[in-house]
Scaffold this motif. Structure first.
Motif, PDB file in Angstrom:
ATOM      1  N   UNK A  37       0.830  -1.202   0.000  1.00 37.14           N
ATOM      2  CA  UNK A  37       0.000   0.000   0.000  1.00 37.14           C
ATOM      3  C   UNK A  37       0.867   1.255   0.000  1.00 37.14           C
ATOM      4  N   UNK A  38       1.941   1.245   0.779  1.00 36.63           N
ATOM      5  CA  UNK A  38       2.806   2.422   0.835  1.00 36.63           C
ATOM      6  C   UNK A  38       3.507   2.657  -0.505  1.00 36.63           C
ATOM      7  N   UNK A  39       3.966   1.583  -1.152  1.00 38.32           N
ATOM      8  CA  UNK A  39       4.612   1.737  -2.457  1.00 38.32           C
ATOM      9  C   UNK A  39       3.612   2.190  -3.516  1.00 38.32           C
ATOM     10  N   UNK A  40       2.410   1.676  -3.460  1.00 33.84           N
ATOM     11  CA  UNK A  40       1.373   2.090  -4.396  1.00 33.84           C
ATOM     12  C   UNK A  40       1.008   3.552  -4.173  1.00 33.84           C
ATOM     13  N   UNK A  41       0.950   3.969  -2.916  1.00 31.83           N
ATOM     14  CA  UNK A  41       0.645   5.368  -2.607  1.00 31.83           C
ATOM     15  C   UNK A  41       1.764   6.293  -3.069  1.00 31.83           C
ATOM     16  N   UNK A  42       3.011   5.837  -3.000  1.00 33.15           N
ATOM     17  CA  UNK A  42       4.117   6.641  -3.521  1.00 33.15           C
ATOM     18  C   UNK A  42       3.994   6.807  -5.028  1.00 33.15           C
ATOM     19  N   UNK A  43       3.586   5.754  -5.700  1.00 32.71           N
ATOM     20  CA  UNK A  43       3.327   5.853  -7.134  1.00 32.71           C
ATOM     21  C   UNK A  43       2.174   6.782  -7.432  1.00 32.71           C
ATOM     22  N   UNK A  44       1.180   6.772  -6.568  1.00 33.66           N
ATOM     23  CA  UNK A  44       0.039   7.668  -6.713  1.00 33.66           C
ATOM     24  C   UNK A  44       0.464   9.124  -6.548  1.00 33.66           C
ATOM     25  N   UNK A  45       1.427   9.356  -5.687  1.00 31.62           N
ATOM     26  CA  UNK A  45       1.958  10.708  -5.498  1.00 31.62           C
ATOM     27  C   UNK A  45       2.586  11.222  -6.790  1.00 31.62           C
ATOM     28  N   UNK A  46       3.422  10.400  -7.407  1.00 33.63           N
ATOM     29  CA  UNK A  46       4.050  10.789  -8.681  1.00 33.63           C
ATOM     30  C   UNK A  46       3.003  10.936  -9.776  1.00 33.63           C
ATOM     31  N   UNK A  47       2.050  10.044  -9.823  1.00 37.11           N
ATOM     32  CA  UNK A  47       1.006  10.120 -10.844  1.00 37.11           C
ATOM     33  C   UNK A  47       0.182  11.393 -10.693  1.00 37.11           C
ATOM     34  N   UNK A  48      -0.093  11.776  -9.465  1.00 35.42           N
ATOM     35  CA  UNK A  48      -0.844  13.006  -9.221  1.00 35.42           C
ATOM     36  C   UNK A  48      -0.061  14.224  -9.702  1.00 35.42           C
ATOM     37  N   UNK A  76      -6.039  10.697  -6.844  1.00 30.75           N
ATOM     38  CA  UNK A  76      -4.663  10.246  -6.682  1.00 30.75           C
ATOM     39  C   UNK A  76      -3.993  10.945  -5.504  1.00 30.75           C
ATOM     40  N   UNK A  77      -4.221  12.239  -5.360  1.00 29.49           N
ATOM     41  CA  UNK A  77      -3.617  12.988  -4.250  1.00 29.49           C
ATOM     42  C   UNK A  77      -4.158  12.502  -2.904  1.00 29.49           C
ATOM     43  N   UNK A  78      -5.443  12.172  -2.851  1.00 28.43           N
ATOM     44  CA  UNK A  78      -6.007  11.650  -1.602  1.00 28.43           C
ATOM     45  C   UNK A  78      -5.382  10.316  -1.233  1.00 28.43           C
ATOM     46  N   UNK A  79      -5.204   9.436  -2.227  1.00 27.91           N
ATOM     47  CA  UNK A  79      -4.587   8.139  -1.934  1.00 27.91           C
ATOM     48  C   UNK A  79      -3.114   8.298  -1.583  1.00 27.91           C
ATOM     49  N   UNK A  80      -2.469   9.347  -2.084  1.00 28.13           N
ATOM     50  CA  UNK A  80      -1.044   9.572  -1.816  1.00 28.13           C
ATOM     51  C   UNK A  80      -0.781   9.872  -0.343  1.00 28.13           C
ATOM     52  N   UNK A  81      -1.799  10.248   0.409  1.00 30.91           N
ATOM     53  CA  UNK A  81      -1.607  10.477   1.841  1.00 30.91           C
ATOM     54  C   UNK A  81      -1.170   9.199   2.561  1.00 30.91           C
ATOM     55  N   UNK A  82      -1.469   8.036   1.999  1.00 31.76           N
ATOM     56  CA  UNK A  82      -1.067   6.768   2.608  1.00 31.76           C
ATOM     57  C   UNK A  82       0.424   6.500   2.440  1.00 31.76           C
ATOM     58  N   UNK A  83       1.123   7.338   1.678  1.00 30.15           N
ATOM     59  CA  UNK A  83       2.555   7.133   1.460  1.00 30.15           C
ATOM     60  C   UNK A  83       3.393   7.574   2.653  1.00 30.15           C
ATOM     61  N   UNK A  84       2.795   8.221   3.611  1.00 25.69           N
ATOM     62  CA  UNK A  84       3.539   8.693   4.773  1.00 25.69           C
ATOM     63  C   UNK A  84       3.929  10.153   4.660  1.00 25.69           C
ATOM     64  N   UNK A  85       3.815  10.714   3.492  1.00 24.66           N
ATOM     65  CA  UNK A  85       4.095  12.141   3.310  1.00 24.66           C
ATOM     66  C   UNK A  85       2.801  12.903   3.489  1.00 24.66           C
ATOM     67  N   UNK A  86       2.903  14.145   3.891  1.00 25.23           N
ATOM     68  CA  UNK A  86       1.696  14.933   4.132  1.00 25.23           C
ATOM     69  C   UNK A  86       1.664  16.234   3.340  1.00 25.23           C
ATOM     70  N   UNK A  87       2.777  16.922   3.225  1.00 23.65           N
ATOM     71  CA  UNK A  87       2.786  18.252   2.623  1.00 23.65           C
ATOM     72  C   UNK A  87       2.614  18.176   1.105  1.00 23.65           C
ATOM     73  N   UNK A  88       3.343  17.277   0.451  1.00 24.14           N
ATOM     74  CA  UNK A  88       3.258  17.191  -1.012  1.00 24.14           C
ATOM     75  C   UNK A  88       1.863  16.751  -1.463  1.00 24.14           C
ATOM     76  N   UNK A  89       1.277  15.695  -0.881  1.00 17.48           N
ATOM     77  CA  UNK A  89      -0.088  15.343  -1.305  1.00 17.48           C
ATOM     78  C   UNK A  89      -1.104  16.443  -1.008  1.00 17.48           C
ATOM     79  N   UNK A  90      -0.938  17.142   0.107  1.00 16.73           N
ATOM     80  CA  UNK A  90      -1.865  18.238   0.423  1.00 16.73           C
ATOM     81  C   UNK A  90      -1.741  19.358  -0.603  1.00 16.73           C
ATOM     82  N   UNK A  91      -0.513  19.662  -1.002  1.00 11.86           N
ATOM     83  CA  UNK A  91      -0.300  20.697  -2.012  1.00 11.86           C
ATOM     84  C   UNK A  91      -0.904  20.277  -3.346  1.00 11.86           C
ATOM     85  N   UNK A  92      -0.665  19.025  -3.737  1.00 12.60           N
ATOM     86  CA  UNK A  92      -1.233  18.537  -4.993  1.00 12.60           C
ATOM     87  C   UNK A  92      -2.755  18.506  -4.944  1.00 12.60           C
ATOM     88  N   UNK A  93      -3.313  18.179  -3.792  1.00 11.65           N
ATOM     89  CA  UNK A  93      -4.771  18.177  -3.664  1.00 11.65           C
ATOM     90  C   UNK A  93      -5.334  19.584  -3.862  1.00 11.65           C
TER      91      UNK A  93
END
Length: 109
Positions: A37-48, A76-93
């Motif tokens: 899930x964490x690796x998939x969420x990291x991919x979701x971060x890049x995809x977003x 994608x940005x919402x799912x990226x929150x599962x990657x453990x990062x918070x600021x980048x997914x929030x910014x992308x959202x």
């Protein structure tokens, strides 16, 4: 009756009995902590981040197409929150929500 601890552990694992305090890797949360899930969420971060470029281009060229692209980016940005990062997914959202709002205003104008 002459079984080793390894054989007992394998037998317990196969039969579904508790081995080491949990039944599977999914039960103890390890899939969320460092697994698939964490690796998939990291991919979701890049995809977003990549989809943000397409959404930016679509807002000004084809607002009707930017609407679903921005929606995809929000998901994608919402799912990226599962990657453990918070600021980048929030910014992308926020960025995708801005594209979503801009395209919606262009469509319904």
């Amino acid at each position: 009756t002459g079984t080793s601890t390894r054989d007992a552990a394998v037998g317990s694992e196969v039969s579904g009995d508790a081995v080491g305090g949990s039944r599977t890797a999914w039960d103890d949360g390890s899939a969320w902590e460092g697994g698939a899930v964490r690796y998939t969420a990291s991919g979701s971060l890049w995809a977003s981040a990549i989809v943000a470029g397409f959404a930016a281009a679509a807002v000004w060229t084809f607002p009707g197409g930017a609407f679903p692209v921005a929606t995809l980016g929000c998901g994608l940005a919402l799912f990226a929150f599962a990657s453990g990062r918070r600021i980048i997914p929030a910014t992308l959202l926020v960025v995708h929500l801005a594209f979503f709002t801009q395209s919606a205003l262009e469509i319904w104008r």
